[in-house]
Design a protein around this motif. Structure first.
Motif, PDB file in Angstrom:
ATOM      1  N   SER A 174      38.362  47.544  35.282  1.00 51.59           N
ATOM      2  CA  SER A 174      37.995  46.683  36.399  1.00 51.59           C
ATOM      3  C   SER A 174      38.890  46.960  37.588  1.00 51.59           C
ATOM      4  CB  SER A 174      38.107  45.204  36.003  1.00 51.59           C
ATOM      5  OG  SER A 174      39.458  44.854  35.743  1.00 51.59           O
ATOM      6  N   ARG A 175      38.360  46.689  38.756  1.00 47.85           N
ATOM      7  CA  ARG A 175      39.126  46.758  39.990  1.00 47.85           C
ATOM      8  C   ARG A 175      38.857  45.491  40.772  1.00 47.85           C
ATOM      9  NH1 ARG A 175      38.393  53.031  42.108  1.00 47.85           N
ATOM     10  NH2 ARG A 175      39.554  53.993  40.401  1.00 47.85           N
ATOM     11  N   GLU A 176      39.892  44.958  41.374  1.00 49.41           N
ATOM     12  CA  GLU A 176      39.721  43.730  42.124  1.00 49.41           C
ATOM     13  C   GLU A 176      40.491  43.767  43.438  1.00 49.41           C
ATOM     14  OE1 GLU A 176      41.213  40.688  39.443  1.00 49.41           O
ATOM     15  OE2 GLU A 176      43.007  40.465  40.685  1.00 49.41           O
ATOM     16  N   SER A 185      43.966  47.607  39.641  1.00 44.69           N
ATOM     17  CA  SER A 185      43.070  48.175  38.632  1.00 44.69           C
ATOM     18  C   SER A 185      43.598  47.799  37.257  1.00 44.69           C
ATOM     19  CB  SER A 185      43.010  49.701  38.756  1.00 44.69           C
ATOM     20  OG  SER A 185      42.523  50.087  40.027  1.00 44.69           O
ATOM     21  N   ARG A 209      36.000  40.963  41.818  1.00 45.78           N
ATOM     22  CA  ARG A 209      36.317  41.910  40.748  1.00 45.78           C
ATOM     23  C   ARG A 209      35.048  42.628  40.301  1.00 45.78           C
ATOM     24  NH1 ARG A 209      37.640  38.423  37.607  1.00 45.78           N
ATOM     25  NH2 ARG A 209      39.833  38.284  38.236  1.00 45.78           N
ATOM     26  N   ARG A 210      35.103  43.947  40.263  1.00 45.34           N
ATOM     27  CA  ARG A 210      34.014  44.736  39.705  1.00 45.34           C
ATOM     28  C   ARG A 210      34.494  45.315  38.380  1.00 45.34           C
ATOM     29  NH1 ARG A 210      29.686  47.185  42.114  1.00 45.34           N
ATOM     30  NH2 ARG A 210      30.601  47.160  44.204  1.00 45.34           N
ATOM     31  N   GLY A 211      33.761  45.046  37.317  1.00 42.23           N
ATOM     32  CA  GLY A 211      34.201  45.509  36.005  1.00 42.23           C
ATOM     33  C   GLY A 211      33.088  46.128  35.193  1.00 42.23           C
ATOM     34  N   ARG A 212      33.482  47.012  34.285  1.00 39.81           N
ATOM     35  CA  ARG A 212      32.554  47.639  33.341  1.00 39.81           C
ATOM     36  C   ARG A 212      33.160  47.595  31.951  1.00 39.81           C
ATOM     37  NH1 ARG A 212      30.243  53.304  35.934  1.00 39.81           N
ATOM     38  NH2 ARG A 212      29.014  52.386  37.620  1.00 39.81           N
ATOM     39  N   THR A 213      32.316  47.383  30.961  1.00 40.09           N
ATOM     40  CA  THR A 213      32.777  47.400  29.575  1.00 40.09           C
ATOM     41  C   THR A 213      31.801  48.202  28.719  1.00 40.09           C
ATOM     42  OG1 THR A 213      31.593  45.340  29.032  1.00 40.09           O
ATOM     43  CG2 THR A 213      33.885  45.137  29.755  1.00 40.09           C
ATOM     44  N   SER A 231      28.080  45.729  33.207  1.00 40.09           N
ATOM     45  CA  SER A 231      28.888  45.686  34.422  1.00 40.09           C
ATOM     46  C   SER A 231      28.604  44.378  35.140  1.00 40.09           C
ATOM     47  CB  SER A 231      28.574  46.875  35.332  1.00 40.09           C
ATOM     48  OG  SER A 231      27.211  46.852  35.726  1.00 40.09           O
TER      49      SER A 231
END
Length: 418
Positions: A27-29, A41, A133-137, A154
């Motif tokens: 993730s990045r915020e 990050s 926050r943009r996140g991916r798992t 995401s």
């Protein structure tokens, strides 16, 4: 230790009775606060194992080598739970480890949101903090029955706060958000403005009983409070009486748009949990399915790789065959209140069929706003409140509560206020 060696170890400890889960997330915020802007990050990687030998065991760690050590320690400590469930089977393409390119930083939304909050509140509210926050798992489940499935997800999530000021008085508003599509800045600005400025009004509720229009975030909070009913986590008898909700209104749990599998690898499905005014099909994870001698509905929820999966709703929402636009619901209010925001968590006493909601909003007469209401409260029997919900307008917005809940504008009639 490699994943393959770890699987061999689990099979040796518990032949045919083990499960291995893994999660990788990035993730990045961007955080804007007074006199501070920071971009960070984060990377999260975790593994968890469950097995029965014959007592249930659970272990978790940040990598496979540490998990192998945790498995040996966990052999001496049984975990909560019963006998081994019937494992799901099958295979699906496993996504590659999550990655995020440099151009996938969260969007810069602070300045535009600050402008919208000021405009919405006519200068009475100021945006004080915004974190986006943009996140991916990527998650994967492998078990002793031959299951090997994986899925990715995401999301754009965050937190915002604003302060409203009127004379010497001030009020702070805080809220979290989740956007599955494009950022809904206008809606977020309106909610922040209402929560920061409506409590500054000197007007209290002048209505002791009337129509109650619930903003989607308030309706989502009500639905989240009802969630234990659908998981059979309460012994309450009143839902079995039926006659709750209008016949055309149902409550559904369907996490299909979020993930094709649950945290135990069971395929996601649509489950109607409240239909024809009463409880319908209960939600089940693998353990509940074993106890009930039934099938899992795909409701094994993992809030973290560090804890075992548990039974829970995954994506609840109200549904109706006759949806109405929000403006039509507002026009239907003869004399009542519009609940714009909760000022305290919704209290649902499911055992005793009681509720209490404290909120701020707007007085409405003949479908027209009459002015802000600083503080109001509604309390009574939860069963009666549900019966009085006569119409709804699905919003499609997602609210973390903590599991996702879809919001809807709800209209209830003859509701008591104080």
């Amino acid at each position: 230790m490699s994943r393959e060696r770890l699987i061999e170890r689990l099979e040796a400890l518990a032949p045919g009775a083990w499960e291995l889960y893994s999660k990788h997330g990035v993730s990045r915020e961007i955080r804007h606060a007074p006199r501070e802007t920071a971009e960070t990050s984060r990377t999260e990687e975790g593994f968890a194992a469950r097995w029965w030998d014959p007592a249930p065991r659970f272990a978790a760690a940040g990598d496979t080598a540490a998990l192998a050590e945790a498995v040996e320690r966990a052999r001496e400590t049984p975990a909560p739970g019963g006998s081994c469930p019937v494992w799901p089977t099958g295979a699906a393409a496993v996504p590659q480890t999550s990655s995020m390119a440099a151009d996938e930083s969260p969007p810069e939304l602070h300045d535009e949101l600050a402008r919208l909050v000021a405009a919405e509140s006519r200068g009475e509210a100021t945006l004080t903090e915004l974190t986006v926050r943009r996140g991916r798992t990527v998650e994967r489940v492998v078990n002793a029955a031959g299951l090997d499935v994986g899925w990715g997800a995401s999301a754009l999530t965050g937190f915002a706060s604003a302060v409203g000021r009127r004379g010497t008085r001030a009020c702070e508003a805080r809220m979290s958000f989740r956007w599955d599509g494009a950022p809904e800045l206008a809606t977020l600005a309106r909610r922040l403005s209402d929560r920061a400025t409506l409590p500054l009004s000197d007007r209290s509720a002048a209505v002791d009983r009337g129509d109650w229009l619930l903003e989607p975030s308030v309706g989502a909070a009500l639905l989240a409070g009802l969630a234990p009913l659908f998981c059979r986590e309460t012994t309450a008898r009143w839902p079995a009486r039926g006659g709750l909700l209008a016949p055309e209104v149902t409550i559904v749990d369907d996490a299909g748009p979020d993930a094709p599998f649950d945290g135990e690898g069971t395929r996601t499905r649509r489950v109607v949990v409240f239909e024809k005014g009463g409880l319908s099909l209960p939600l089940r994870d693998l353990d509940a399915a074993r106890r009930d001698r039934a099938f899992s509905t795909g409701n094994g929820v993992r809030r973290s790789y560090r804890t075992p999966p548990r039974l829970g709703a995954r994506r609840l929402f109200f549904e109706t065959g006759r949806p109405a636009p929000p403006r039509e619901l507002l026009a239907a209010v003869r004399r009542g209140l519009f609940a714009s925001a909760l000022t305290a968590p919704w209290r649902c006493d499911l055992e005793n069929d009681r509720y209490e909601a404290e909120f701020t909003g707007i007085a409405v007469i003949a479908g027209r706003a009459q002015g802000p209401v600083a503080a109001a409260r509604s309390r009574g029997r939860l069963s009666e409140l549900l019966r009085r919900i006569t119409a709804l307008a699905p919003s499609g917005e997602t609210f973390p509560s903590p599991e996702p809940v879809l919001g809807a504008t709800l209209l209830a009639e003859r509701v008591p206020f104080d």
